[in-house]
Design an enzyme around this catalytic site. Structure first.
Site, PDB file in Angstrom:
ATOM      1  N   LYS A   1     -86.718 -60.762  -8.138  1.00 44.79           N
ATOM      2  CA  LYS A   1     -86.400 -61.325  -9.459  1.00 44.79           C
ATOM      3  C   LYS A   1     -84.915 -61.596  -9.479  1.00 44.79           C
ATOM      4  O   LYS A   1     -84.147 -60.932  -8.771  1.00 44.79           O
ATOM      5  CB  LYS A   1     -86.755 -60.325 -10.561  1.00 44.79           C
ATOM      6  CG  LYS A   1     -86.859 -60.935 -11.936  1.00 44.79           C
ATOM      7  CD  LYS A   1     -88.069 -61.840 -12.033  1.00 44.79           C
ATOM      8  CE  LYS A   1     -88.869 -61.637 -13.276  1.00 44.79           C
ATOM      9  NZ  LYS A   1     -90.282 -61.950 -13.107  1.00 44.79           N
TER      10      LYS A   1
HETATM   11  N1  GLU Z   1     -91.577 -65.240 -13.477  1.00 47.93           N
HETATM   12  C1  GLU Z   1     -92.993 -65.204 -13.302  1.00 47.93           C
HETATM   13  C2  GLU Z   1     -93.495 -63.772 -13.246  1.00 47.93           C
HETATM   14  O1  GLU Z   1     -92.882 -62.890 -13.773  1.00 47.93           O
HETATM   15  C3  GLU Z   1     -93.462 -66.088 -12.160  1.00 47.93           C
HETATM   16  C4  GLU Z   1     -92.965 -65.730 -10.798  1.00 47.93           C
HETATM   17  C5  GLU Z   1     -93.332 -66.779  -9.744  1.00 47.93           C
HETATM   18  O2  GLU Z   1     -94.031 -67.725 -10.063  1.00 47.93           O
HETATM   19  O3  GLU Z   1     -92.876 -66.594  -8.614  1.00 47.93           O
HETATM   20  O4  GLU Z   1     -94.556 -63.487 -12.745  1.00 47.93           O
END
Ligand code: GLU
Length: 420
Positions: free
Chosen positions: A108
């Protein structure tokens, strides 16, 4: 051990992990290797503001583990972003990807900024500078970014363009959640919300609930909440409450979802939609409804709120909406409230991100129905695995979902061994 990983959201991820590791009987000596992130990158992003000043924003990227493939996860532009929050979100991505069977570790990233306070030009500068600073640490087989709170398809297009300009060629597969016109996939924009609604549908079947006789309250009306609302309404569910960071509405006769969508498309938020339906946001989550969908931020359901919840299904569309103290309360209320835990509930987003990455790598693009059929297939598999584990071991839905994810990563680490 003392570390840079601190703060309430990280503590939450750590506490959840401890419960699951206890249940899985993972020896103490193997736990830190599973929990602590492999890498944490901190950067300063200087950008020219419209007023002529230079502002510096702090940015982060945390890559949790490299055991199953590249790392994967969104990039968040929000005032709350710090290393502890980003690390917790990266850890949750790991369990989420492993539960869904995706060949990724979790990651993240984020920038501490109120994205809504930036002009479009400032947002572009910040996006490009963030990606440029991250170039040494990311790659299509190293770490693949995606949207999260405060970022969107346009930001992903700027990330992809910036990375590509430095490589001297177009590298679509460096990020997912791009516009379809720039190597994105059909279905990604609505994937998370559709997935949430699909799993609510599955849960209603199990609980013998009738969609057309059911009501839903949705907290958060961004990409996830809005598509969940559209799809639930399409299934016949009456949407009685919605909110975002600007406004909150409740109408027991049902809100007009098409009108809400049209309003946010025109005004950028829910503010100004209605005066008659305005409601106290602090009371929203505890109002009687059949389906409650927290689709905004972490830690909105604490022990006090959990004791007052008045829903049959709690569908965690946000990451980390429920604290471990609230989980203890929900455990007592297991027969009353059916929880769809976050790492299952919102996994539609990363599942379709995986499909986007695969299509970009192969340069072979699928039709929308293929994407959505495969999405439903993976969600159904994960849902069934969770239910089977709950029934076998009489544990909560969250412990079951996390256990499947943690166990997969733990086993992979054991079989690969420790190098050198
Ligand atoms: N930000 C989204 C999540 O928390 C998507 C992550 C992604 O598609 O890699 O799952």
């Amino acid at each position: 051990m003392s570390s840079i990983y601190t703060g309430p959201v990280f503590e939450m991820a750590r506490n959840q992990f401890r419960s699951v590791a206890d249940y899985l009987e993972i020896p103490e000596g193997r736990r830190d290797r599973l929990l602590y992130p492999k890498r944490a990158i901190t950067i300063s992003c200087p950008i020219h503001m419209d007023n002529g000043e230079v502002a510096v924003f702090q940015g982060y990227r945390v890559q949790h583990h490299l055991t199953l493939g590249p790392t994967k996860g969104g990039t968040r532009f929000a005032p709350s972003v710090d290393i502890g929050e980003v690390s917790a979100l990266a850890i949750w991505m790991s369990w989420k990807c492993a539960l869904a069977g995706l060949p990724y570790g979790g990651a993240k990233g984020g920038v501490t900024v109120d994205a809504y306070s930036l002009s479009k030009r400032e947002l572009e500068s910040l996006s490009r500078r963030y990606m440029q600073e991250m170039i040494p640490f990311v790659g299509p087989h190293i770490d693949v970014m995606a949207p999260d709170m405060g970022t969107n398809e346009q930001v992903m297009a700027w990330f992809m363009d910036t990375y590509s300009m430095y490589q001297g060629k177009t590298v679509n597969e460096i990020v997912t959640g791009k516009p379809v016109s720039s190597g994105g996939t059909e279905g990604r924009r609505e994937a998370t919300g559709l997935g949430v609604a699909h799993l609510i549908g599955r849960s209603m079947e199990r609980l013998k609930m009738t969609p057309s006789a059911s009501t839903a309250i949705i907290q958060g009306f961004g990409n996830v909440g809005s598509y969940a609302a559209i799809e639930l309404a399409r299934q016949g569910v009456k949407i009685i409450g919605v909110s975002d960071h600007t406004a909150c509405y409740l109408d027991r006769n049902g809100l007009d979802v098409d009108a809400l969508i049209a309003h946010t498309a025109e005004h950028g938020s829910l503010k100004g939609f209605s005066t008659e339906a305005a409601f106290d946001p602090d009371q929203m989550l505890v109002q009687p409804c059949d389906i409650l969908v927290p689709a905004a931020i972490e830690r909105v359901i604490d022990a006090d709120v959990a004791g007052k919840l008045n829903c049959r299904i709690l569908a965690e569309a946000a990451n980390g909406p429920t604290t471990p103290e609230a989980d203890a309360v929900l455990d007592q209320r297991r027969d009353e409230i059916f929880v769809i835990p976050d790492i299952l509930c919102n996994s539609g987003g990363v599942i379709v991100s995986y499909f986007e990455w695969v299509q970009d790598l192969q340069q072979l693009f699928w039709k929308r129905h293929e994407v959505l059929d495969r999405l439903r297939g993976l969600l159904d598999d994960a849902f069934q695995r969770v239910i089977d584990r709950v029934e076998k071991d009489k544990i909560s839905h969250r412990v079951a979902a996390m256990a499947i994810g943690v166990d997969k990563v733990a086993q992979a680490k054991q079989t690969r061994g420790l190098f050198p």
